[in-house]
Design an enzyme around this catalytic site. Structure first.
Site, PDB file in Angstrom:
ATOM      1  N   HIS A 156       1.500   4.200  -2.848  1.00 44.11           N
ATOM      2  CA  HIS A 156       1.488   5.666  -2.706  1.00 44.11           C
ATOM      3  C   HIS A 156       2.695   6.282  -3.405  1.00 44.11           C
ATOM      4  O   HIS A 156       2.589   7.314  -4.058  1.00 44.11           O
ATOM      5  CB  HIS A 156       1.534   6.063  -1.233  1.00 44.11           C
ATOM      6  N   HIS A 190       0.840  -1.197   0.000  1.00 51.19           N
ATOM      7  CA  HIS A 190       0.000   0.000   0.000  1.00 51.19           C
ATOM      8  C   HIS A 190       0.880   1.255   0.000  1.00 51.19           C
ATOM      9  O   HIS A 190       0.649   2.190  -0.757  1.00 51.19           O
ATOM     10  CB  HIS A 190      -0.913  -0.036   1.227  1.00 51.19           C
ATOM     11  N   GLU A 191       1.891   1.253   0.850  1.00 48.39           N
ATOM     12  CA  GLU A 191       2.779   2.430   0.936  1.00 48.39           C
ATOM     13  C   GLU A 191       3.566   2.603  -0.361  1.00 48.39           C
ATOM     14  O   GLU A 191       3.741   3.725  -0.844  1.00 48.39           O
ATOM     15  CB  GLU A 191       3.743   2.289   2.120  1.00 48.39           C
ATOM     16  N   GLU A 236      -6.327   6.858  -1.360  1.00 49.22           N
ATOM     17  CA  GLU A 236      -6.234   5.682  -0.500  1.00 49.22           C
ATOM     18  C   GLU A 236      -6.788   4.461  -1.234  1.00 49.22           C
ATOM     19  O   GLU A 236      -6.223   3.377  -1.182  1.00 49.22           O
ATOM     20  CB  GLU A 236      -7.016   5.901   0.799  1.00 49.22           C
TER      21      GLU A 236
END
Lengths: 184, 464
Positions: B149, B145-146, B226
């Protein structure tokens, strides 16, 4: 005069557009080549891990000679293999041999508690994952590249400058196509 | 695959442009009001200069400020091999050129964030509480997930946007303050009184509305991002369940009390907003979509892990809107099958199981009533609970507290007469007597009735 100017501007715009598409194609090709070499890097990483692993296991489970030798042999074959097809098969065998070794290890609680072994185990798991992910990344980038070379209008530029379709990394045997997994 | 972010980049430019326009307009208005007709340009320029200065400060100080204020320290591979490996794996899976630096924040909180000016010098920070509680697949989901980003250029957008919002807020503050003090040279300025009043009114209005608008735009966009990062994570790991269960674990302990150490300004950067109260909440001013919704979308992907699958799941769960994924990508891609979970190393699981068994035994000894929930949680009902049902703290399902019922239909006086209890399983079981006392049934129990130790009534047992 004006006609020439308009023509000139048009030519510049079209040239810029072609350059843009060309550069995009080059970027994608490099990306997939890079991803391909990444698979190699990870496979080599696994080869480098194995001697250490074998040494550690020997210290606790020395009489599991056959299993250990199988791993060593499989590694030697994988190191020597050339050509995608052969290499894929050899790596598959190596994965199998490692899997059996890990199954044997289950019977040695002392070994399983050894810090050095635990570290190696983590490294091995991670390496298997990396092999899988680098394959995945390669296939993803090939798909993107191929789509670009086939779709209009970039296919014209691709044809002009010989951007050839790339092959996906697929192993014929369905068992090896999944991310190899060593069961601990 | 990185066409997915093309739309993202386009949208970012538009949004930053929009905010920039608000900022410049505001500056011009202030100039008009303070100096006069010739002040408009000066004001606009002033706003731009302010923005540039703020930007320069943020970019020069860079991520160090953020990392420092979060209390993060950089680690090497030896410090946390599993975390390090997860980051490396996801770097490969995402095709990111360079591995981000890895930071750890010491503490019991469970959270993670990514920062940095561009993908080449990005950082990923994870709390040590998170490393302890998550298994390999979950940790991988969080890292993915990071990295999503980073790959989607969200960190750069977040920096730019927050600087712009900051500048707008600053200008508005200045406007209001100067109004308070009687402001500038407006008395000496000889213009049409009416025009000036109009400018004053507009300036005031913009001063109040601009920061609110800018913030709403910014937040709406940050929520979309997100979702996009979740979709990226599912695609990188090919395992949406990892992130889903990690999000669940993280959100169980978030909330003001546990996350007290996190500075307010950093809240939007984390994977789950540490200051947001609970699972379900989401409003116009929240930086993150509700965690419950994110988990539900990830679980609705149905064994697949591609962009298309996320988009489909998003529509099914949310019912409207899009998950911020570029339509070109959606059209050109097929769905991708998810992989199987990684087998966890045994010893840890064994130790955990044994600890749990001992814990359960102790709980029974102090008469806690245990209800197993299908989601895997064992709910512990405290002795004095007056209500007849209890919701599961993880999935929210309502469970009726098992209770012995009166066997005779028309009971003459409450508190007397025989009771009856129907067993639900063959194993350990606990239920409540009519008097409120918790009774335990062991797996080996073969009798047809037992007596409550408190009210001395007989309770007839029927098999499951």
């Amino acid at each position: 005069m004006i006609a020439i100017l308009v023509l000139l501007v048009l030519v510049v715009i079209i040239a810029g557009w072609v350059v843009g598409i060309y550069n995009g194609l080059v970027r994608l090709r490099n990306q997939s080549e890079n991803a391909w070499s990444q698979i190699d890097v990870q496979l080599r990483r696994r080869h480098d891990l194995i001697p250490n692993l074998v040494e550690t296991v020997k210290g606790y489970a020395g009489h599991e000679k056959e299993t250990l030798e199988n791993v060593i042999k499989a590694r030697a074959r994988a190191v020597e293999a050339s050509g995608v097809e052969n290499q894929a098969r050899a790596e598959m065998d190596l994965t199998g041999a490692l899997g059996r070794l890990m199954l044997v290890v289950e019977q040695y609680p002392d070994l399983k508690a050894n810090q050095n072994f635990l570290n190696l185990q983590e490294e091995l798991t991670s390496t298997e994952n990396r092999i899988g992910y680098s394959r995945q990344a390669y296939n993803d980038s090939v798909m993107q590249y191929n789509t670009r070379t086939q779709s209009f209008p970039s296919n014209i530029i691709a044809g002009m400058f010989q951007f050839i379709r790339r092959e996906f990394f697929e192993i014929k045997d369905s068992a090896a196509r999944e991310v190899p997994k060593v069961q601990f | 695959m990185w066409e997915a972010i093309r739309g993202n980049i386009r949208r970012s430019r538009l949004l930053i442009g929009l905010m920039g326009a608000i900022l410049v307009g505001q500056g011009a208005l202030i100039g008009l009001w303070l100096v006069g007709p010739e002040g408009g340009l000066v004001g606009a320029l002033g706003a731009v200069v302010l923005w540039l200065v703020m930007l320069a400060i943020v970019f020069l100080a860079g991520e160090q400020v953020v990392l420092f204020s979060a209390g993060a320290r950089q680690i090497t591979k030896q410090d946390a091999p599993r975390l390090w490996n997860c980051v490396e794996e996801m770097t490969i899976a995402s095709g990111l050129g360079k591995m981000p630096r890895v930071y750890v924040i010491d503490g019991f909180q469970k959270n993670a964030f990514a920062t940095g000016r561009k993908p080449e010098n990005a950082c990923v920070a994870v709390t040590s509480g998170l490393i302890r509680t998550l298994n390999r697949d979950e940790l991988q989901g969080v890292i993915a997930h990071e990295i999503g980003h980073i790959r989607n250029l969200d960190i750069r957008f977040l920096t730019l946007a927050s600087v712009t919002v900051g500048a707008i807020v600053l200008l508005s503050d200045m406007t209001r303050r100067s109004l308070w003090l009687g402001g500038g040279r407006r008395r000496s300025y000889k213009g049409g009184g009416q025009a000036q009043m109009a400018i004053l009114a507009v300036t005031l209005l913009v001063g109040i509305l601009a920061p609110i608008c800018a913030r709403i735009i910014y937040l709406a966009c940050s929520r979309k991002r997100e979702y996009l990062a979740d979709a990226s994570a599912a695609r990188f790991t090919r395992f949406p369940e990892g992130l889903a269960s990690a999000l669940e674990k993280i959100s169980l302990t978030t909330g003001a009390a546990v996350q007290a150490g996190v500075p307010r300004t950093l809240a939007p950067m984390f994977i789950v907003n540490p200051l947001q109260a609970r699972l379900g909440s989401q409003g116009m001013f929240s930086t993150h979509p509700s965690t419950r919704e994110r988990v539900r979308i990830l679980r609705a992907m149905g064994g697949n892990a591609g962009w298309v699958d996320y988009e489909r799941a998003f529509r099914r769960v949310v019912g409207k809107g899009k998950a911020c994924i570029d339509s070109v990508t959606i059209e050109s891609e097929k769905s991708v099958t998810a992989r199987l979970p990684t087998a966890e190393p045994e010893p840890r699981q064994e130790a955990l199981g044994r600890a749990r068994e001992v814990g359960d035994l102790l709980d029974r000894m102090v008469h806690l009533l245990l209800i197993p929930c299908p989601c895997g949680v064992r709910i512990k009902v405290p002795q004095g609970l007056k209500r007849d049902s209890i919701p599961c703290p993880r999935c929210g399902r309502d469970h009726e507290v098992p209770k012995a019922r009166s066997s005779a239909a028309g009971e003459s006086a409450p508190g007397t007469g025989p009771l009856r209890y129907r067993r639900r399983s063959e194993g350990w079981e606990s239920f409540r007597c009519a008097c409120g006392r918790t009774l335990q049934l062991s797996p080996g129990l073969r009798v047809n009735s037992i007596t409550c130790r408190k009210c001395r009534r007989t309770i007839e047992l029927t098999a499951a």
